[in-house]
Scaffold this motif. Sequence first.
Motif, mmCIF file in Angstrom:
data_model
loop_
_atom_site.group_PDB
_atom_site.id
_atom_site.type_symbol
_atom_site.label_atom_id
_atom_site.label_comp_id
_atom_site.label_asym_id
_atom_site.label_seq_id
_atom_site.Cartn_x
_atom_site.Cartn_y
_atom_site.Cartn_z
ATOM 1 N N TYR A 214 -0.302 68.036 27.644
ATOM 2 C CA TYR A 214 -0.805 67.596 26.743
ATOM 3 C C TYR A 214 -0.744 66.210 26.093
ATOM 4 O O TYR A 214 -0.815 65.916 25.111
ATOM 5 C CB TYR A 214 -0.539 68.592 25.638
ATOM 6 N N THR A 215 -0.622 65.406 27.092
ATOM 7 C CA THR A 215 -0.382 64.073 26.603
ATOM 8 C C THR A 215 -1.196 63.033 27.638
ATOM 9 O O THR A 215 -1.454 63.593 28.823
ATOM 10 C CB THR A 215 0.941 63.470 26.978
ATOM 11 N N GLU A 216 -1.491 61.875 27.152
ATOM 12 C CA GLU A 216 -2.439 60.924 27.929
ATOM 13 C C GLU A 216 -1.706 60.560 29.116
ATOM 14 O O GLU A 216 -0.446 60.587 29.154
ATOM 15 C CB GLU A 216 -2.665 59.990 26.984
ATOM 16 N N ALA A 217 -2.334 60.032 30.023
ATOM 17 C CA ALA A 217 -2.028 59.178 31.164
ATOM 18 C C ALA A 217 -2.125 57.755 30.994
ATOM 19 O O ALA A 217 -3.054 57.321 30.301
ATOM 20 C CB ALA A 217 -2.829 59.719 32.594
ATOM 21 N N PHE A 218 -1.423 56.942 31.579
ATOM 22 C CA PHE A 218 -1.302 55.629 31.381
ATOM 23 C C PHE A 218 -1.555 55.135 32.802
ATOM 24 O O PHE A 218 -0.795 55.362 33.699
ATOM 25 C CB PHE A 218 -0.060 54.927 30.928
ATOM 26 N N PHE A 219 -2.546 54.112 32.843
ATOM 27 C CA PHE A 219 -2.883 53.489 34.277
ATOM 28 C C PHE A 219 -2.543 52.354 34.370
ATOM 29 O O PHE A 219 -2.492 51.445 33.627
ATOM 30 C CB PHE A 219 -4.329 53.733 34.093
ATOM 31 N N GLY A 220 -2.097 51.754 35.589
ATOM 32 C CA GLY A 220 -2.117 50.431 36.024
ATOM 33 C C GLY A 220 -3.374 49.763 35.830
ATOM 34 O O GLY A 220 -4.429 50.450 35.793
ATOM 35 N N GLN A 221 -3.657 48.301 36.344
ATOM 36 C CA GLN A 221 -4.629 47.458 36.333
ATOM 37 C C GLN A 221 -5.458 47.685 37.797
ATOM 38 O O GLN A 221 -6.508 47.411 37.629
ATOM 39 C CB GLN A 221 -4.322 46.222 36.195
ATOM 40 N N GLY A 222 -4.990 48.495 38.517
ATOM 41 C CA GLY A 222 -5.574 48.892 39.621
ATOM 42 C C GLY A 222 -5.625 47.777 40.864
ATOM 43 O O GLY A 222 -5.302 46.761 40.593
ATOM 44 N N THR A 223 -5.669 48.211 42.188
ATOM 45 C CA THR A 223 -5.694 47.282 43.323
ATOM 46 C C THR A 223 -6.904 47.540 44.144
ATOM 47 O O THR A 223 -7.394 48.680 44.474
ATOM 48 C CB THR A 223 -4.326 47.935 44.311
ATOM 49 N N ARG A 224 -7.563 46.709 44.242
ATOM 50 C CA ARG A 224 -8.759 46.793 44.925
ATOM 51 C C ARG A 224 -8.402 46.229 46.328
ATOM 52 O O ARG A 224 -8.206 45.056 46.805
ATOM 53 C CB ARG A 224 -10.004 45.843 44.440
ATOM 54 N N LEU A 225 -8.431 47.229 47.199
ATOM 55 C CA LEU A 225 -8.122 47.090 48.621
ATOM 56 C C LEU A 225 -9.289 46.749 49.697
ATOM 57 O O LEU A 225 -10.403 47.928 49.399
ATOM 58 C CB LEU A 225 -7.358 48.554 49.024
ATOM 59 N N GLY B 91 -13.638 46.480 36.209
ATOM 60 C CA GLY B 91 -12.591 46.243 37.365
ATOM 61 C C GLY B 91 -11.100 46.471 36.984
ATOM 62 O O GLY B 91 -10.313 45.865 37.410
ATOM 63 N N ARG B 92 -10.876 47.081 35.940
ATOM 64 C CA ARG B 92 -9.679 47.297 35.280
ATOM 65 C C ARG B 92 -9.270 48.691 35.367
ATOM 66 O O ARG B 92 -9.775 49.706 35.771
ATOM 67 C CB ARG B 92 -9.705 46.822 33.709
ATOM 68 N N GLY B 93 -8.014 49.064 34.764
ATOM 69 C CA GLY B 93 -7.547 50.501 34.847
ATOM 70 C C GLY B 93 -8.178 51.119 33.613
ATOM 71 O O GLY B 93 -8.836 50.519 32.570
ATOM 72 N N LEU B 94 -7.839 52.446 33.520
ATOM 73 C CA LEU B 94 -8.315 53.166 32.483
ATOM 74 C C LEU B 94 -7.516 53.479 31.213
ATOM 75 O O LEU B 94 -6.176 53.133 31.174
ATOM 76 C CB LEU B 94 -8.785 54.657 32.856
ATOM 77 N N VAL B 95 -8.047 53.118 30.079
ATOM 78 C CA VAL B 95 -7.210 53.284 28.928
ATOM 79 C C VAL B 95 -7.788 54.558 28.065
ATOM 80 O O VAL B 95 -8.874 54.877 27.987
ATOM 81 C CB VAL B 95 -7.673 52.142 27.981
ATOM 82 N N HIS B 96 -6.859 55.204 27.408
ATOM 83 C CA HIS B 96 -6.956 56.734 26.733
ATOM 84 C C HIS B 96 -7.707 56.496 25.647
ATOM 85 O O HIS B 96 -7.058 55.521 24.589
ATOM 86 C CB HIS B 96 -5.408 57.324 26.749
ATOM 87 N N LEU B 97 -8.427 57.005 25.387
ATOM 88 C CA LEU B 97 -9.306 57.154 23.883
ATOM 89 C C LEU B 97 -8.680 58.191 22.868
ATOM 90 O O LEU B 97 -8.265 58.090 21.746
ATOM 91 C CB LEU B 97 -10.677 56.986 24.050
ATOM 92 N N ILE B 98 -8.989 59.544 23.378
ATOM 93 C CA ILE B 98 -8.444 60.676 22.616
ATOM 94 C C ILE B 98 -8.263 61.698 23.600
ATOM 95 O O ILE B 98 -9.071 62.062 24.705
ATOM 96 C CB ILE B 98 -9.905 60.753 21.516
ATOM 97 N N LEU B 99 -7.699 62.886 23.005
ATOM 98 C CA LEU B 99 -7.245 64.213 23.525
ATOM 99 C C LEU B 99 -7.726 64.979 22.716
ATOM 100 O O LEU B 99 -7.381 65.014 21.428
ATOM 101 C CB LEU B 99 -6.113 64.158 24.098
ATOM 102 N N ILE B 100 -8.509 66.206 22.966
ATOM 103 C CA ILE B 100 -8.807 67.227 22.293
ATOM 104 C C ILE B 100 -8.463 68.641 23.047
ATOM 105 O O ILE B 100 -8.592 68.597 23.894
ATOM 106 C CB ILE B 100 -10.550 67.471 21.843
ATOM 107 N N ARG B 101 -7.712 69.541 22.086
ATOM 108 C CA ARG B 101 -7.219 70.662 22.489
ATOM 109 C C ARG B 101 -8.375 71.752 22.716
ATOM 110 O O ARG B 101 -9.297 71.550 21.611
ATOM 111 C CB ARG B 101 -6.022 70.953 21.880
ATOM 112 N N SER B 102 -7.954 72.640 23.404
ATOM 113 C CA SER B 102 -9.132 73.683 23.704
ATOM 114 C C SER B 102 -9.560 74.562 22.217
ATOM 115 O O SER B 102 -10.342 75.123 22.083
ATOM 116 C CB SER B 102 -8.676 74.522 24.786
ATOM 117 N N ASN B 103 -8.401 74.520 21.296
ATOM 118 C CA ASN B 103 -8.512 75.383 20.061
ATOM 119 C C ASN B 103 -9.043 74.367 19.092
ATOM 120 O O ASN B 103 -9.144 74.796 18.017
ATOM 121 C CB ASN B 103 -7.258 75.827 19.932
ATOM 122 N N GLU B 104 -9.284 73.068 19.309
ATOM 123 C CA GLU B 104 -9.958 72.142 18.576
ATOM 124 C C GLU B 104 -11.496 72.102 18.678
ATOM 125 O O GLU B 104 -11.848 72.062 19.978
ATOM 126 C CB GLU B 104 -9.341 70.767 18.515
#
Lengths: 113, 113
Positions: A99-110, B40-53
């Motif tokens: 139920y929590t977000e994932a935090f990402f690294g900046q990525g590696t382009r291989l 070209g970058r990593g992903l950034v979390h925006l928002i999480l919504i639960r199944s009961n929302e």
Amino acid sequence: DVKVTQSSRYLVKRTGEKVFLECVQDMDHENMFWYRQDPGLGLRLIYFSYDVKMKEKGDIPEGYSVSREKKERFSLILESASTNQTSMYLCASSFMGGYTEAFFGQGTRLTVV
Amino acid sequence: SQQGEEDPQALSIQEGENATMNCSYKTSINNLQWYRQNSGRGLVHLILIRSNEREKHSGRLRVTLDTSKKSSSLLITASRAADTASYFCATDVKKTSYDKVIFGPGTSLSVIP
């Protein structure tokens, strides 16, 4: 701030080489993930780990292995690199529980040549 | 096809307009997340919504979830050039000992100044 650090932004390797991609997180997260990202395919899970020395195969584990000897470090290994492993590799970490977000690294382009 | 799929694949709007992206998925979920990726970058979390929302807001972002239709939408209001990025939905798939998060292929948003 949570930080997930991947050892290289860009990497060029030759076919047949053994390649190590390193990822370190500083938030004491239980879960760590390796994804590869290709155009039009989104992120595909290669392997993940939910504890030290524990690992689970994702959707595309073939040609890869992983190592998690310490909680903060998760390594992706290409045993014998091939050109079809040319891709963007993304490492992520999260707390256990789903139920929590994932935090990402900046990525590696291989690039494998 | 994949567990989560975004629609449209690409979207181009003028600065100040609203942008709406949709995500459809197949199996029951515990939660759904939206992420942004700048080029070209990593992903950034925006928002999480639960199944009961049903709806959640965060600044200029509004996310809705319709579990009966297995779909979600992300609305960005009053878009800015800095919103230009790819947007991904991620759904969790419950396994016996862990939660597996699956990403869709993404929507590429271009905001024209």
